[in-house]
Design a protein around this motif. Structure first.
Motif, short mmCIF file in Angstrom:
data_model
loop_
_atom_site.label_atom_id
_atom_site.label_comp_id
_atom_site.label_asym_id
_atom_site.label_seq_id
_atom_site.Cartn_x
_atom_site.Cartn_y
_atom_site.Cartn_z
N ALA A 18 0.81 -1.23 0.00
CA ALA A 18 0.00 0.00 0.00
C ALA A 18 0.83 1.28 0.00
O ALA A 18 0.29 2.36 0.15
N ARG A 19 2.14 1.15 -0.18
CA ARG A 19 2.97 2.35 -0.23
C ARG A 19 2.73 3.08 -1.54
O ARG A 19 2.38 2.47 -2.55
N PRO A 20 2.93 4.41 -1.55
CA PRO A 20 2.75 5.17 -2.80
C PRO A 20 3.73 4.70 -3.87
O PRO A 20 4.86 4.29 -3.56
N PRO A 21 3.32 4.74 -5.12
CA PRO A 21 4.24 4.37 -6.21
C PRO A 21 5.46 5.28 -6.23
O PRO A 21 5.37 6.48 -5.97
N THR A 22 6.59 4.71 -6.56
CA THR A 22 7.84 5.46 -6.58
C THR A 22 7.76 6.65 -7.52
O THR A 22 8.28 7.73 -7.22
N ALA A 59 8.59 12.53 3.66
CA ALA A 59 8.26 11.74 4.85
C ALA A 59 6.79 11.33 4.86
O ALA A 59 6.45 10.19 5.18
N GLY A 60 5.90 12.26 4.50
CA GLY A 60 4.48 11.95 4.46
C GLY A 60 4.14 10.88 3.44
O GLY A 60 3.28 10.03 3.66
N LEU A 69 1.67 15.38 5.25
CA LEU A 69 1.59 16.15 4.00
C LEU A 69 0.96 17.52 4.24
O LEU A 69 1.41 18.53 3.70
N THR A 70 -0.08 17.55 5.06
CA THR A 70 -0.75 18.81 5.37
C THR A 70 0.17 19.75 6.14
O THR A 70 0.24 20.95 5.86
N TRP A 71 0.91 19.19 7.11
CA TRP A 71 1.86 20.02 7.85
C TRP A 71 2.96 20.54 6.92
O TRP A 71 3.40 21.68 7.05
N GLY A 72 3.38 19.71 6.00
CA GLY A 72 4.38 20.16 5.03
C GLY A 72 3.87 21.30 4.19
O GLY A 72 4.58 22.28 3.94
N LEU A 106 0.69 16.00 -5.84
CA LEU A 106 1.23 14.72 -6.29
C LEU A 106 1.50 13.77 -5.12
O LEU A 106 1.29 12.56 -5.24
N ALA A 107 1.98 14.31 -4.01
CA ALA A 107 2.20 13.46 -2.85
C ALA A 107 0.88 12.89 -2.34
O ALA A 107 0.78 11.69 -2.04
N ASP A 108 -0.14 13.72 -2.27
CA ASP A 108 -1.46 13.27 -1.83
C ASP A 108 -2.04 12.24 -2.80
O ASP A 108 -2.61 11.23 -2.40
N HIS A 109 -1.87 12.50 -4.09
CA HIS A 109 -2.36 11.57 -5.11
C HIS A 109 -1.62 10.23 -5.01
O HIS A 109 -2.23 9.17 -5.14
#
Length: 176
Positions: A18-22, A59-60, A69-72, A106-109
């Motif tokens: 379930a990790r985000p794609p590279t 990190a997020g 991600l929101t804090w970033g 993009l990080a959120d996506h």
């Protein structure tokens, strides 16, 4: 995970990673790098905060945490505000703002893709289209803000900052 089928044979099921794609992580960090570079050009202190935001996006993404991600994004907006307060050039601020927004999007996506289809899925085209659409919306919003800034005239940094923030709000709402 191993299960029995109707014929009493063992069937091996693999859980999706379930990790985000590279590719999504790399695209996000690249956009954040553009934002922090433009931020350093605009104001070293603001650029430093944008660099911290880039690290938070990394990190997020790795932790699959929307909160990080929101804090970033909040730290990055603080960096943009600090750079604007110190009289940074509008052009550099707009590039940094678009880069920050695209990086966060993009990080959120990527986190969403990881949860839905897993890290091993073929998502390169999906991420490229999403990045292109996000960048297009960002460039159009930045062009609008820049046009209004030019129309308002020079010597009014408070008005430019207010327009910049209004444009950022419009950009974020358009991306949502």
């Amino acid at each position: 995970m191993v299960a029995m089928n109707g014929d009493d044979a063992l069937v091996d099921f693999h859980e999706a990673d379930a990790r985000p794609p590279t590719v999504a992580i790399v695209a996000s960090v690249t956009a954040a790098g553009v934002a922090s570079t433009a931020g350093v050009i605009a104001s070293p202190a603001g650029g430093a905060l944008l660099g911290i935001a880039a690290l938070a996006f990394l990190a997020g993404s790795l932790r699959r945490s929307a909160r990080v991600l929101t804090w970033g994004a909040a730290i990055g907006v603080g960096g943009l505000g600090l750079a604007g307060y110190r009289g940074a050039p509008t052009e550099a601020l707009l590039v940094a703002a678009v880069g920050l927004t695209v990086a966060w999007d993009l990080a959120d996506h990527g986190v969403g893709l990881g949860e839905q289809v897993g890290r091993g899925a073929r998502v390169r085209r999906n991420v490229a289209v999403h990045a292109g659409a996000s960048l297009l919306v960002g460039v159009l919003a930045a062009a609008l803000v820049y046009g209004v800034t030019l129309a308002v005239g020079g010597g009014q940094p408070i008005a430019a900052l207010a327009l910049f923030l209004a444009g950022g709000i419009a950009l974020v709402s358009a991306l949502r």
